[in-house]
Design an enzyme around this catalytic site. Structure first.
Site, PDB file in Angstrom:
ATOM      1  N   ARG A  84       0.665  -1.117  -0.118  1.00  0.00           N
ATOM      2  CA  ARG A  84      -0.027   0.009  -0.035  1.00  0.00           C
ATOM      3  C   ARG A  84       0.846   1.393   0.111  1.00  0.00           C
ATOM      4  O   ARG A  84       1.854   1.294   0.919  1.00  0.00           O
ATOM      5  CB  ARG A  84      -0.990  -0.116   1.143  1.00  0.00           C
ATOM      6  CG  ARG A  84      -1.645   1.352   1.532  1.00  0.00           C
ATOM      7  CD  ARG A  84      -2.734   1.096   2.702  1.00  0.00           C
ATOM      8  NE  ARG A  84      -3.457   2.189   2.785  1.00  0.00           N
ATOM      9  CZ  ARG A  84      -3.219   3.191   3.762  1.00  0.00           C
ATOM     10  NH1 ARG A  84      -2.411   2.883   4.569  1.00  0.00           N
ATOM     11  NH2 ARG A  84      -4.063   4.417   3.759  1.00  0.00           N
ATOM     12  N   HIS A 129      -3.103  10.805   1.157  1.00  0.00           N
ATOM     13  CA  HIS A 129      -2.721  10.569   2.139  1.00  0.00           C
ATOM     14  C   HIS A 129      -1.813  11.867   2.486  1.00  0.00           C
ATOM     15  O   HIS A 129      -0.849  12.120   2.848  1.00  0.00           O
ATOM     16  CB  HIS A 129      -1.517   9.387   1.990  1.00  0.00           C
ATOM     17  CG  HIS A 129      -1.274   8.837   3.520  1.00  0.00           C
ATOM     18  ND1 HIS A 129      -1.362   7.637   3.790  1.00  0.00           N
ATOM     19  CD2 HIS A 129      -0.721   9.405   4.689  1.00  0.00           C
ATOM     20  CE1 HIS A 129      -1.003   7.121   5.137  1.00  0.00           C
ATOM     21  NE2 HIS A 129      -0.856   8.420   5.613  1.00  0.00           N
ATOM     22  N   GLU A 174      -7.648   8.209   6.565  1.00  0.00           N
ATOM     23  CA  GLU A 174      -7.709   8.922   7.897  1.00  0.00           C
ATOM     24  C   GLU A 174      -8.541  10.088   7.899  1.00  0.00           C
ATOM     25  O   GLU A 174      -7.916  11.125   8.263  1.00  0.00           O
ATOM     26  CB  GLU A 174      -6.552   8.780   8.876  1.00  0.00           C
ATOM     27  CG  GLU A 174      -5.996   7.527   9.082  1.00  0.00           C
ATOM     28  CD  GLU A 174      -4.961   7.506  10.070  1.00  0.00           C
ATOM     29  OE1 GLU A 174      -4.417   8.636  10.081  1.00  0.00           O
ATOM     30  OE2 GLU A 174      -4.440   6.322  10.444  1.00  0.00           O
ATOM     31  N   ASN A 314      -7.409   1.743  10.000  1.00  0.00           N
ATOM     32  CA  ASN A 314      -6.131   1.897  10.477  1.00  0.00           C
ATOM     33  C   ASN A 314      -6.376   2.053  12.037  1.00  0.00           C
ATOM     34  O   ASN A 314      -6.934   2.708  12.537  1.00  0.00           O
ATOM     35  CB  ASN A 314      -5.772   3.135  10.218  1.00  0.00           C
ATOM     36  CG  ASN A 314      -5.106   3.229   8.519  1.00  0.00           C
ATOM     37  OD1 ASN A 314      -5.657   2.251   7.754  1.00  0.00           O
ATOM     38  ND2 ASN A 314      -4.710   4.503   8.154  1.00  0.00           N
ATOM     39  N   TYR A 316      -4.588   1.427  15.850  1.00  0.00           N
ATOM     40  CA  TYR A 316      -3.152   1.538  16.663  1.00  0.00           C
ATOM     41  C   TYR A 316      -3.365   1.235  18.178  1.00  0.00           C
ATOM     42  O   TYR A 316      -2.477   0.652  18.623  1.00  0.00           O
ATOM     43  CB  TYR A 316      -2.517   2.601  16.487  1.00  0.00           C
ATOM     44  CG  TYR A 316      -1.693   2.861  15.044  1.00  0.00           C
ATOM     45  CD1 TYR A 316      -0.475   2.095  14.666  1.00  0.00           C
ATOM     46  CD2 TYR A 316      -2.535   3.350  14.143  1.00  0.00           C
ATOM     47  CE1 TYR A 316       0.230   2.511  13.385  1.00  0.00           C
ATOM     48  CE2 TYR A 316      -2.076   3.433  12.827  1.00  0.00           C
ATOM     49  CZ  TYR A 316      -0.828   3.107  12.374  1.00  0.00           C
ATOM     50  OH  TYR A 316      -0.003   3.267  11.324  1.00  0.00           O
ATOM     51  N   GLU A 385      -3.744  -0.245   8.268  1.00  0.00           N
ATOM     52  CA  GLU A 385      -2.685  -0.043   8.866  1.00  0.00           C
ATOM     53  C   GLU A 385      -2.591  -0.573  10.373  1.00  0.00           C
ATOM     54  O   GLU A 385      -3.599  -0.406  11.046  1.00  0.00           O
ATOM     55  CB  GLU A 385      -2.337   1.676   9.186  1.00  0.00           C
ATOM     56  CG  GLU A 385      -1.749   2.313   8.071  1.00  0.00           C
ATOM     57  CD  GLU A 385      -1.691   3.913   8.246  1.00  0.00           C
ATOM     58  OE1 GLU A 385      -1.421   4.282   9.379  1.00  0.00           O
ATOM     59  OE2 GLU A 385      -1.850   4.480   7.066  1.00  0.00           O
TER      60      GLU A 385
HETATM   61  C1  GBH Z   1      -1.188   6.859  10.917  1.00  0.00           C
HETATM   62  O1  GBH Z   1      -1.748   8.165  11.714  1.00  0.00           O
HETATM   63  C2  GBH Z   1      -0.961   7.275   9.470  1.00  0.00           C
HETATM   64  O2  GBH Z   1      -1.918   7.183   8.533  1.00  0.00           O
HETATM   65  C3  GBH Z   1       0.372   7.234   9.203  1.00  0.00           C
HETATM   66  O3  GBH Z   1       0.779   8.183   8.148  1.00  0.00           O
HETATM   67  C4  GBH Z   1       1.216   7.399  10.437  1.00  0.00           C
HETATM   68  O4  GBH Z   1       2.682   7.392   9.897  1.00  0.00           O
HETATM   69  C5  GBH Z   1       0.864   6.355  11.438  1.00  0.00           C
HETATM   70  O5  GBH Z   1      -0.258   6.122  11.374  1.00  0.00           O
HETATM   71  C6  GBH Z   1       1.692   6.314  12.428  1.00  0.00           C
HETATM   72  O6  GBH Z   1       1.491   7.290  13.411  1.00  0.00           O
HETATM   73  O7  GBH Z   1      -4.611  12.921  18.401  1.00  0.00           O
HETATM   74  O8  GBH Z   1      -3.071  12.898  20.270  1.00  0.00           O
HETATM   75  O9  GBH Z   1      -4.937  11.912  20.682  1.00  0.00           O
HETATM   76  C7  GBH Z   1      -2.040   7.338  12.997  1.00  0.00           C
HETATM   77  C8  GBH Z   1      -3.212   8.422  13.395  1.00  0.00           C
HETATM   78  C9  GBH Z   1      -2.421   9.311  15.562  1.00  0.00           C
HETATM   79  C10 GBH Z   1      -4.650   8.590  15.307  1.00  0.00           C
HETATM   80  C11 GBH Z   1      -2.500   9.344  17.020  1.00  0.00           C
HETATM   81  C12 GBH Z   1      -4.767   8.854  16.653  1.00  0.00           C
HETATM   82  C13 GBH Z   1      -4.176   9.933  18.587  1.00  0.00           C
HETATM   83  C14 GBH Z   1      -3.069  10.769  19.290  1.00  0.00           C
HETATM   84  N1  GBH Z   1      -3.316   8.545  15.001  1.00  0.00           N
HETATM   85  N2  GBH Z   1      -3.878   9.765  17.254  1.00  0.00           N
HETATM   86  S1  GBH Z   1      -4.055  12.369  19.801  1.00  0.00           S
END
Ligand code: GBH
Length: 490
Positions: A84, A129, A174, A314, A316, A385
């Site tokens: 991707r 993106h 996102e 996505n 995490y 992701e």
């Molecule tokens: C993704 O974003 C992106 O698609 C990618 O480009 C990036 O490199 C990867 O993940 C790693 O970060 O808003 O302070 O409460 C992740 C998006 C980031 C969403 C953190 C939730 C929570 C932190 N996430 N966010 S906050």
């Protein structure tokens, strides 16, 4: 229920696919190479040189603009089914519009795609993106309703040039981060903070733009090319602090990711009812003549509803949330979190990655997949992701990342066992890259990138060997210990 034991071989379903992911601004470099024009990340980092934690930018990044053959070699080493990556809008359309197509940009993506296909690695292409043309930003970017046509034109150009070989399309990466972080919290380009207004305008326009692109593919390209089009939604799991916070946690999830999922994947379409109600009530109380949340017309509701062939997810981490209406009493003016009326946090003792927001909570992944299955009638989910960050100097023995991947894949298999229709998994990321406002200080790569070498030399970490074995064997085995001395192409 989630498994608790570290077990031996556990197979993935028949036909399950594995990939890795990157994004144009995070890896390509070549920010002004061969006709590319400025996007919002070029503009933001060049005009505010230390807005990024290590005062870096993506001017060169991983130099994938020149090193793409090495990237494909790594995909072959891992044995990926698909890769991707995203297209840079200003590399393809330097004026932002289709009046001028940059042949060098088209050629770059043709080279990358053809090199992948030579080795049977399927391209999965994200159209957007986060690197909007700066010119469009100066006209309001995602808050200007005309962005719908601008994006649709760009999408059509991409389908025309690459659709013969690309069968997996993702319109947007996102939306929540594009809209809230870009226009509400100012933690991403264009770094605007007009919370309580701008992120909602963005959300509506972005969803309609997505749907327009979807229907262009559906009507003009699908018969010829037979591909699929989806969207990648960022969603954490939101766990209620106590039982009495169950409704609060649900409402929070309706703002945070239901805002984007409900209009597309629910039976009724439109923004989630709780969002419409809360923002309308607050707006009235605050003295506005209408809700700060824009409305979809009935035609727009229908255009957006069902406009995705799969749910790109996505995911995490997880947050704990409780009801908190106190913000209402502050005379600070409207804001996104005041509209939601909840507060979230993560317990200190949850294992934490190099990114402070990224705690390892595999059961949250299981609960989220279960919620998506039940709320949206079990859509086809592609994990677009999932991954874990380490710090500079942490070395190649990235055991924490390995454990994260194992635990999250295990939780995903638990959800699949209970009926979730998850058909593919994408690790973020193939290699270290420009981590937005964190620059090169939070590293997500299966491969380490040496930013001191001109070629940005890529070296596999232990997690690369483990992921390779998972893909080769098509099973998850907690007891597998890789020989990390030499990486090969099998
Ligand atoms: C993704 O974003 C992106 O698609 C990618 O480009 C990036 O490199 C990867 O993940 C790693 O970060 O808003 O302070 O409460 C992740 C998006 C980031 C969403 C953190 C939730 C929570 C932190 N996430 N966010 S906050």
């Amino acid at each position: 229920t989630v498994r608790e034991t570290k077990h031996g071989p556990r197979p993935f379903p028949e036909g399950f696919l594995f990939g890795t992911s990157t994004a144009s601004y995070q890896v390509e470099g070549g920010w002004n190479a061969e006709g590319k024009s400025e996007n919002i990340w070029d503009y933001l980092t060049h005009n505010n040189p230390c807005i990024v934690r290590d005062c870096s930018n993506g001017d060169i990044a991983n130099d994938s603009y020149n090193q793409y053959k090495r990237d494909v070699e790594m995909m072959r080493e891992l044995g990926l089914d698909f890769y991707r990556f995203s297209l840079s809008w200003t590399r393809i359309l330097p004026t932002s519009f289709p009046d001028k197509i940059n042949e060098a940009g088209i050629q770059y993506y043709n080279n990358l795609i053809d090199e992948m296909l030579k080795y049977n690695i399927e391209p999965m292409v994200t159209l957007y993106h986060w690197d909007l043309p700066q010119k469009l930003q100066e006209m309001g970017g995602w808050t200007n309703p005309h962005v719908v046509d601008w994006f649709a034109d760009y999408a059509r150009i991409a389908f025309e040039h690459f659709g013969d070989r690309v069968k997996y399309w993702i319109t947007m990466n996102e939306p929540r981060e594009v809209c809230y972080q870009g226009y509400g919290a100012a933690t991403m380009a264009p770094a605007i903070s007009i919370s309580g207004f701008a992120e909602y305008l963005c959300a509506k326009n972005l969803l309609v733009a997505h749907a327009k692109a979807y229907h262009i593919y559906d009507k003009e390209f699908r018969q010829k090319y037979g591909g699929v089009v989806g969207i990648s939604i960022s969603a954490g799991w939101i766990e209620p602090e106590t039982e009495k916070d169950t409704q609060a946690a649900f409402e929070s999830s309706q703002f945070e990711w239901g805002q984007y999922a409900h209009p597309i994947f629910s039976e009724t379409g439109d923004f989630p009812p709780v969002m419409k109600e809360r923002i309308a009530a607050k707006s009235a109380k605050q003295g506005f003549f209408r809700s700060r949340l824009p409305e979809f017309t009935p035609e727009e509701v229908e255009l957006v509803r069902g406009s995705s062939d799969f749910f790109g997810l996505n995911h995490y981490s997880t947050n704990i949330v409780y009801r908190d209406e106190t913000a209402e009493d502050y005379n600070a003016g409207p804001s996104y979190y005041d509209d939601i009326g909840t507060t979230g946090y993560q317990p200190e003792d949850w294992p934490t990655a190099a990114s402070p927001w990224l705690k390892k909570v595999p059961w949250g992944f299981y609960k989220l997949l279960t919620a998506i299955r039940t709320q949206y009638n079990n859509p086809n989910v592609i994990i677009t992701e999932n991954g874990y960050s380490t710090s500079v100097g942490d070395g190649y023995e990235d055991n924490d990342r390995v454990e994260y991947y194992k635990d999250y894949l295990d939780a995903m298999l638990d959800a699949i066992d209970e009926g979730s229709n998850v058909t593919a998994y994408t690790a973020w990321s193939l290699m270290d890259n420009f981590e937005w406002m964190a620059g090169y200080t939070e590293l997500f790569g299966l491969y380490e990138v040496d930013y001191n070498s001109p070629q940005r030399t890529r070296t596999p970490r232990k997690s690369a060997f483990v992921y390779k074995e998972i893909i080769r064997s098509r099973q998850l085995d907690y007891h597998y210990e890789p020989d990390t001395t030499v990486m090969t192409i099998d």
